[in-house]
Scaffold this motif. Structure first.
Motif, PDB file in Angstrom:
ATOM      1  N   TYR A 112      -0.048   4.682  -2.044  1.00 49.48           N
ATOM      2  CA  TYR A 112      -0.317   5.849  -1.213  1.00 49.48           C
ATOM      3  C   TYR A 112       0.555   7.025  -1.631  1.00 49.48           C
ATOM      4  O   TYR A 112       0.093   8.159  -1.721  1.00 49.48           O
ATOM      5  CB  TYR A 112      -0.064   5.495   0.254  1.00 49.48           C
ATOM      6  CG  TYR A 112      -0.589   6.505   1.244  1.00 49.48           C
ATOM      7  CD1 TYR A 112      -1.953   6.641   1.472  1.00 49.48           C
ATOM      8  CD2 TYR A 112       0.280   7.323   1.959  1.00 49.48           C
ATOM      9  CE1 TYR A 112      -2.442   7.558   2.391  1.00 49.48           C
ATOM     10  CE2 TYR A 112      -0.189   8.241   2.879  1.00 49.48           C
ATOM     11  CZ  TYR A 112      -1.554   8.350   3.088  1.00 49.48           C
ATOM     12  OH  TYR A 112      -2.027   9.263   3.997  1.00 49.48           O
ATOM     13  N   GLY A 119       0.806  -1.225   0.000  1.00 48.63           N
ATOM     14  CA  GLY A 119       0.000   0.000   0.000  1.00 48.63           C
ATOM     15  C   GLY A 119       0.834   1.268   0.000  1.00 48.63           C
ATOM     16  O   GLY A 119       0.336   2.342  -0.341  1.00 48.63           O
ATOM     17  N   LEU A 144      -1.268  -0.089   4.272  1.00 47.63           N
ATOM     18  CA  LEU A 144      -2.074   1.039   3.823  1.00 47.63           C
ATOM     19  C   LEU A 144      -3.051   0.572   2.754  1.00 47.63           C
ATOM     20  O   LEU A 144      -2.893  -0.490   2.152  1.00 47.63           O
ATOM     21  CB  LEU A 144      -1.168   2.134   3.236  1.00 47.63           C
ATOM     22  CG  LEU A 144      -0.249   2.844   4.227  1.00 47.63           C
ATOM     23  CD1 LEU A 144       0.790   3.667   3.474  1.00 47.63           C
ATOM     24  CD2 LEU A 144      -1.051   3.726   5.169  1.00 47.63           C
ATOM     25  N   GLU A 145      -4.063   1.369   2.516  1.00 47.09           N
ATOM     26  CA  GLU A 145      -5.044   1.013   1.493  1.00 47.09           C
ATOM     27  C   GLU A 145      -4.407   1.023   0.111  1.00 47.09           C
ATOM     28  O   GLU A 145      -3.555   1.859  -0.200  1.00 47.09           O
ATOM     29  CB  GLU A 145      -6.233   1.971   1.520  1.00 47.09           C
ATOM     30  CG  GLU A 145      -7.162   1.754   2.706  1.00 47.09           C
ATOM     31  CD  GLU A 145      -8.459   2.522   2.565  1.00 47.09           C
ATOM     32  OE1 GLU A 145      -8.611   3.251   1.556  1.00 47.09           O
ATOM     33  OE2 GLU A 145      -9.318   2.400   3.449  1.00 47.09           O
ATOM     34  N   HIS A 146      -4.854   0.099  -0.715  1.00 48.05           N
ATOM     35  CA  HIS A 146      -4.366  -0.032  -2.085  1.00 48.05           C
ATOM     36  C   HIS A 146      -5.589  -0.208  -2.980  1.00 48.05           C
ATOM     37  O   HIS A 146      -6.318  -1.191  -2.855  1.00 48.05           O
ATOM     38  CB  HIS A 146      -3.436  -1.249  -2.196  1.00 48.05           C
ATOM     39  CG  HIS A 146      -2.975  -1.532  -3.592  1.00 48.05           C
ATOM     40  ND1 HIS A 146      -1.938  -0.858  -4.177  1.00 48.05           N
ATOM     41  CD2 HIS A 146      -3.410  -2.422  -4.527  1.00 48.05           C
ATOM     42  CE1 HIS A 146      -1.747  -1.310  -5.404  1.00 48.05           C
ATOM     43  NE2 HIS A 146      -2.631  -2.275  -5.632  1.00 48.05           N
ATOM     44  N   ASP A 147      -5.818   0.765  -3.863  1.00 51.72           N
ATOM     45  CA  ASP A 147      -7.020   0.736  -4.706  1.00 51.72           C
ATOM     46  C   ASP A 147      -8.290   0.595  -3.871  1.00 51.72           C
ATOM     47  O   ASP A 147      -9.211  -0.155  -4.223  1.00 51.72           O
ATOM     48  CB  ASP A 147      -6.941  -0.410  -5.716  1.00 51.72           C
ATOM     49  CG  ASP A 147      -6.007  -0.104  -6.872  1.00 51.72           C
ATOM     50  OD1 ASP A 147      -5.778   1.085  -7.150  1.00 51.72           O
ATOM     51  OD2 ASP A 147      -5.519  -1.056  -7.503  1.00 51.72           O
ATOM     52  N   GLY A 148      -8.323   1.294  -2.738  1.00 53.95           N
ATOM     53  CA  GLY A 148      -9.525   1.313  -1.911  1.00 53.95           C
ATOM     54  C   GLY A 148      -9.647   0.191  -0.916  1.00 53.95           C
ATOM     55  O   GLY A 148     -10.608   0.143  -0.145  1.00 53.95           O
ATOM     56  N   GLU A 149      -8.694  -0.740  -0.902  1.00 51.45           N
ATOM     57  CA  GLU A 149      -8.751  -1.866   0.030  1.00 51.45           C
ATOM     58  C   GLU A 149      -7.416  -1.996   0.759  1.00 51.45           C
ATOM     59  O   GLU A 149      -6.380  -1.549   0.273  1.00 51.45           O
ATOM     60  CB  GLU A 149      -9.049  -3.178  -0.709  1.00 51.45           C
ATOM     61  CG  GLU A 149     -10.390  -3.193  -1.416  1.00 51.45           C
ATOM     62  CD  GLU A 149     -10.616  -4.522  -2.114  1.00 51.45           C
ATOM     63  OE1 GLU A 149      -9.691  -5.366  -2.085  1.00 51.45           O
ATOM     64  OE2 GLU A 149     -11.707  -4.701  -2.687  1.00 51.45           O
ATOM     65  N   ARG A 150      -7.453  -2.620   1.935  1.00 52.77           N
ATOM     66  CA  ARG A 150      -6.219  -2.896   2.657  1.00 52.77           C
ATOM     67  C   ARG A 150      -5.401  -3.924   1.881  1.00 52.77           C
ATOM     68  O   ARG A 150      -5.925  -4.954   1.454  1.00 52.77           O
ATOM     69  CB  ARG A 150      -6.519  -3.429   4.059  1.00 52.77           C
ATOM     70  CG  ARG A 150      -6.998  -2.374   5.031  1.00 52.77           C
ATOM     71  CD  ARG A 150      -5.840  -1.605   5.613  1.00 52.77           C
ATOM     72  NE  ARG A 150      -6.295  -0.471   6.423  1.00 52.77           N
ATOM     73  CZ  ARG A 150      -5.487   0.396   6.979  1.00 52.77           C
ATOM     74  NH1 ARG A 150      -4.183   0.265   6.837  1.00 52.77           N
ATOM     75  NH2 ARG A 150      -5.952   1.407   7.678  1.00 52.77           N
TER      76      ARG A 150
END
Length: 328
Positions: free
Chosen positions: A199, A195, A287-293
């Protein structure tokens, strides 16, 4: 061959190999700083330019399947030319420019011929010499090794042993930082998304970094506040730039954990300053990646986190610790 290693070491430390005679390999991979650079999150290149990634530590680099955070090289002799030719690093205009420059130096006269069967400086012999030296940058026989492989039960204390259990179990660290039956490089040589790359690409916002003002003294600063005095971040898409496979967007190689206590700051961009920061990062699921964890939270107890950090510090060898203490 010892003479070949010594020639490679001379090249590794020679600042004249940069186009403007100011940078050497050793200025980013500092022996007393864990063969990386503790002072900068991202490596600093030609005329103070900021690179997009942290300088990777070189311990046991001879055993790596691929090189660089994105794995774009697989041979040390070939890898040596990337920083020499990068406009951000040593900025030489061509291979021939580097070869001719080395040939012009009196102190290199006859050295290549002596160790390469009469062959002088060339793309091959320069790469081979640098690779020979880097293959000597070995690290082992840490307290962990004495305990796990040498069966010396008193080499680790109770907290450190408990940390190893977290490492192998609940912490899921060994999924990527593998431990073998006879040896441990602490990497599976694969590439993963945490992520951080995503980010950074969409803007760091209020993210906070620890900045080391003096050895051991840190302050917290927001990335947003550092924009006024630092170079803008270069967009970095990770392994995708090598494979063009969508699943590799913002994926980076699993680093070895040898001497991890000494090789801060951490992650491919140097954005995490301490081992405690790294454990906290993975504990919350990255961290979030494309809206997901990108990762699943671990839900470690505070004692488990502390034990895990204690274990990670057992991967430091006494010799490398002594070099680091001399620097600090």
């Amino acid at each position: 061959m010892k003479a070949q290693v010594e020639l490679g070491r001379k090249l590794f430390f020679d600042r004249r190999l940069a186009f403007n005679n100011t940078n050497s390999c050793a200025m980013c991979h500092i022996e007393s700083q864990g063969l990386t650079s503790n002072q900068s999150a991202r490596a600093i290149g030609m005329e103070g330019r900021s690179l997009s990634r942290n300088a990777p530590a070189l311990y046991n680099v001879a055993y790596q399947d691929t090189l660089f955070h994105d794995g774009r090289e697989s041979d040390l002799a070939q890898q040596a030319w990337a920083p020499l030719l990068s406009p951000l690093e040593m900025a030489n205009p061509s291979i021939g420019h580097v070869v001719d420059k080395i040939r012009s130096f009196e102190d290199y006269r006859g050295l290549f011929e002596a160790v390469f069967d009469g062959h002088g400086p060339s793309m091959q012999t320069i790469g081979d010499a640098l690779a020979s030296y880097q293959r000597t940058l070995l690290s082992g026989n840490s307290r962990f090794d004495k305990w796990y492989y040498g069966k010396q039960d008193d080499a680790l204390n109770a907290d450190e042993k408990a940390g190893f259990e977290v490492f192998m179990g609940k912490g899921q660290c060994a999924t990527c930082h593998t431990v073998g039956e006879k040896s441990a490089l602490f990497t599976d040589h694969k590439f993963y998304v945490t992520g951080i790359g995503y980010y950074n690409a969409i803007g760091a916002g209020s993210r906070v970094a620890k900045v080391e003002l003096a050895p051991g003294y840190f302050i917290d600063m927001k990335y947003e506040d550092m924009k006024s005095f630092s170079a803008p971040r270069i967009n970095d898409i990770g392994r995708f730039a090598v494979t063009l496979d969508a699943k590799d967007r913002w994926a980076y190689k699993t680093p070895s954990l040898r001497n991890i206590e000494l090789t801060y700051p951490y992650m491919h961009d140097g954005s995490l300053s301490t081992l405690e920061d790294v454990v906290a990062f993975y504990d919350k699921g990255g961290l979030e990646h494309d809206g997901e964890r990108a990762l699943q939270p671990l839900h470690l107890a505070e004692k488990e986190k502390a034990d895990l950090v204690a274990f990670l510090r057992t991967l430091t060898t006494a010799e490398d610790q002594a070099k680091h203490e001399g620097y600090r």
